[in-house]
Design a protein around this motif. Structure first.
Motif, PDB file in Angstrom:
ATOM      1  N   ILE A 133       0.825  -1.207   0.000  1.00  0.00           N
ATOM      2  CA  ILE A 133       0.000   0.000   0.000  1.00  0.00           C
ATOM      3  C   ILE A 133       0.861   1.260   0.000  1.00  0.00           C
ATOM      4  O   ILE A 133       0.608   2.204  -0.761  1.00  0.00           O
ATOM      5  CB  ILE A 133      -0.941   0.001   1.224  1.00  0.00           C
ATOM      6  N   THR A 134       1.892   1.274   0.834  1.00  0.00           N
ATOM      7  CA  THR A 134       2.721   2.474   0.946  1.00  0.00           C
ATOM      8  C   THR A 134       3.579   2.726  -0.289  1.00  0.00           C
ATOM      9  O   THR A 134       3.986   3.866  -0.542  1.00  0.00           O
ATOM     10  CB  THR A 134       3.648   2.382   2.175  1.00  0.00           C
ATOM     11  N   GLN A 135       3.847   1.705  -1.083  1.00  0.00           N
ATOM     12  CA  GLN A 135       4.695   1.913  -2.255  1.00  0.00           C
ATOM     13  C   GLN A 135       4.047   2.838  -3.275  1.00  0.00           C
ATOM     14  O   GLN A 135       4.736   3.469  -4.090  1.00  0.00           O
ATOM     15  CB  GLN A 135       5.020   0.565  -2.917  1.00  0.00           C
ATOM     16  N   LEU A 136       2.725   2.969  -3.212  1.00  0.00           N
ATOM     17  CA  LEU A 136       2.017   3.838  -4.143  1.00  0.00           C
ATOM     18  C   LEU A 136       2.358   5.308  -3.908  1.00  0.00           C
ATOM     19  O   LEU A 136       2.170   6.147  -4.784  1.00  0.00           O
ATOM     20  CB  LEU A 136       0.504   3.629  -4.001  1.00  0.00           C
ATOM     21  N   GLN A 137       2.855   5.614  -2.702  1.00  0.00           N
ATOM     22  CA  GLN A 137       3.166   7.002  -2.361  1.00  0.00           C
ATOM     23  C   GLN A 137       4.674   7.243  -2.296  1.00  0.00           C
ATOM     24  O   GLN A 137       5.110   8.278  -1.809  1.00  0.00           O
ATOM     25  CB  GLN A 137       2.540   7.338  -0.995  1.00  0.00           C
ATOM     26  N   GLN A 138       5.460   6.289  -2.781  1.00  0.00           N
ATOM     27  CA  GLN A 138       6.909   6.403  -2.663  1.00  0.00           C
ATOM     28  C   GLN A 138       7.590   6.507  -4.030  1.00  0.00           C
ATOM     29  O   GLN A 138       7.005   6.170  -5.058  1.00  0.00           O
ATOM     30  CB  GLN A 138       7.472   5.192  -1.899  1.00  0.00           C
ATOM     31  N   SER A 139       8.821   6.958  -3.993  1.00  0.00           N
ATOM     32  CA  SER A 139       9.631   7.037  -5.203  1.00  0.00           C
ATOM     33  C   SER A 139      11.092   6.967  -4.813  1.00  0.00           C
ATOM     34  O   SER A 139      11.445   6.978  -3.632  1.00  0.00           O
ATOM     35  CB  SER A 139       9.347   8.341  -5.958  1.00  0.00           C
ATOM     36  N   SER A 140      11.955   6.883  -5.789  1.00  0.00           N
ATOM     37  CA  SER A 140      13.392   6.914  -5.578  1.00  0.00           C
ATOM     38  C   SER A 140      13.863   5.822  -4.621  1.00  0.00           C
ATOM     39  O   SER A 140      13.383   4.689  -4.669  1.00  0.00           O
ATOM     40  CB  SER A 140      13.795   8.307  -5.075  1.00  0.00           C
ATOM     41  N   PHE A 141      14.802   6.176  -3.717  1.00  0.00           N
ATOM     42  CA  PHE A 141      15.417   5.171  -2.852  1.00  0.00           C
ATOM     43  C   PHE A 141      14.412   4.583  -1.853  1.00  0.00           C
ATOM     44  O   PHE A 141      14.558   3.432  -1.426  1.00  0.00           O
ATOM     45  CB  PHE A 141      16.596   5.787  -2.085  1.00  0.00           C
ATOM     46  N   ALA A 142      13.385   5.364  -1.467  1.00  0.00           N
ATOM     47  CA  ALA A 142      12.375   4.853  -0.539  1.00  0.00           C
ATOM     48  C   ALA A 142      11.589   3.714  -1.184  1.00  0.00           C
ATOM     49  O   ALA A 142      11.329   2.683  -0.560  1.00  0.00           O
ATOM     50  CB  ALA A 142      11.424   5.971  -0.120  1.00  0.00           C
ATOM     51  N   LEU A 143      11.240   3.891  -2.451  1.00  0.00           N
ATOM     52  CA  LEU A 143      10.530   2.851  -3.183  1.00  0.00           C
ATOM     53  C   LEU A 143      11.424   1.638  -3.388  1.00  0.00           C
ATOM     54  O   LEU A 143      10.987   0.491  -3.262  1.00  0.00           O
ATOM     55  CB  LEU A 143      10.055   3.390  -4.528  1.00  0.00           C
ATOM     56  N   GLU A 144      12.682   1.888  -3.691  1.00  0.00           N
ATOM     57  CA  GLU A 144      13.629   0.788  -3.893  1.00  0.00           C
ATOM     58  C   GLU A 144      13.756  -0.065  -2.629  1.00  0.00           C
ATOM     59  O   GLU A 144      13.755  -1.302  -2.700  1.00  0.00           O
ATOM     60  CB  GLU A 144      14.995   1.355  -4.281  1.00  0.00           C
TER      61      GLU A 144
END
Length: 353
Positions: free
Chosen positions: A262-273
């Motif tokens: 669920i949280t990956q939808l609001q993440q990008s860059s190193f946080a998503l990785e």
């Protein structure tokens, strides 16, 4: 860095800030004695009205003391901070601090209780659930030699292909459970390596970023049952406790995976990785439990039934609730007694332990 330079400032704010930053830097470098000195000297100059900075500095003192082996002093400071907490942010920071201290003490019962209380405050934080799952695994790692020695004597009906919970072609965790039916104490090292987990260090529980919240795992109940083992037929005790903790660990990992998705939808860059990496690790771990498809689906449904947009939106706003010390204590106490009933009762009722 400017605060490392010798300065003859007469500005009280600058003096306090310099000492605080020096303490933070020394702590980060793991120079705990130096950090403790800076925090202590800073606290002596801090006015009582600066509550926020005093709490921050006292937490730093406690963390240094814990790393220096002075755990009782660290816990005393944590207790004072807890008694003085007036909002959920304060309580979260204290629980993170207590968790760190109990990790250093290797006290599984206490650190798991901290995590359950953190989860009760922040039920949608995936990192709290991941740490809780690892704590349950730690419980299995601490099984006494007598437990495993006795397991070989049990004609483990639950460890056969007839088992409704575990599949016939098991993963490594399930294989290890089968080993308990015929291995002696020498197999305990393999058991530990199968359930190897990362050491939970101080950085795992940074207060404000992780927003980790405890709940209440009744490990003490498991210990009480273990103490009564000599008075209870092993077959009626060992299997039940082993599988119950096993399922709680798996359910917590499943919850972790759902929240990360669920949280990956609001993440990008190193946080998503990082998110995707942990998702894959969690997925592999869940597969390792060897649950059949029907049981895994049930666990997923139960652990995700509260994941509705409205609740997630409220939690994402990170509202700080201001409450009196007694109200905060009451909130956590209720959570401690109700945690396992709330999260695992349906699984206990539906799955064959």
């Amino acid at each position: 860095m400017w605060f490392c330079e010798e300065r003859n400032s007469e500005d009280d704010v600058e003096i306090l800030t310099t000492k605080k930053f020096r303490g933070d830097l020394a702590y980060r470098r793991q120079e705990f004695q130096r950090a403790l000195y800076e925090y202590t000297s800073c606290l002596l100059l801090l006015p009582s009205s600066n509550i926020a900075m005093r709490r921050d500095v006292q937490e730093g003192q406690a963390r240094c003391l814990a790393h220096l082996g002075k755990h009782k002093e660290a816990l005393d400071i944590a207790e004072k901070l807890r008694n003085g907490a007036t909002n959920t942010d304060h309580l979260t920071s204290v629980l993170n601090l207590q968790f760190t201290i109990y990790c250093l003490l290797k006290n599984i019962e206490k650190k798991t209780s901290c995590l359950q209380q953190l989860i009760s405050l922040h039920p949608f934080n995936p990192w709290n659930w991941k740490l809780l799952a690892e704590a349950y695994i730690s419980v299995l790692q601490t099984l006494p030699p007598s437990f495993i020695s006795e397991m070989k004597l049990v004609q483990c009906k639950d460890c056969t292909a007839k088992d409704k919970v575990f599949q016939a072609s098991p993963g490594p965790f399930r294989k290890e459970m089968n080993h308990q039916c015929h291995q002696t104490h020498s197999g305990r090292d393999d058991f530990r390596s199968t359930f190897s987990t990362k050491t939970i260090g101080d950085n795992s529980v940074s207060s404000s970023n992780s927003q980790m919240v405890e709940g209440s795992l009744h490990i003490s109940e498991e210990c009480a049952k273990r103490d009564k083992m000599k008075h209870t037929p092993f077959e009626s005790w060992g299997q039940e406790v082993f599988k119950e903790v096993w399922i709680k660990a798996c359910a917590s990992f499943v919850r972790t995976r759902l929240l990360l998705q669920i949280t990956q939808l609001q993440q990008s860059s190193f946080a998503l990785e990082k998110n995707l990496k942990i998702q894959q690790e969690t997925e592999d771990t869940v597969k390792g439990f060897g649950l059949n498809e029907e049981s895994l689906l049930l666990i997923t449904e139960v652990m995700g039934e509260d994941l509705i947009p409205e609740k997630l939106k409220e939690d994402a706003q990170g509202e700080i609730k201001c409450l009196g010390p007694s109200a905060l204590t009451s909130l956590v106490t209720a959570s401690v007694t109700e945690f396992e009933h709330k999260w695992f009762r349906k699984l206990k009722d539906s799955l064959s332990f």
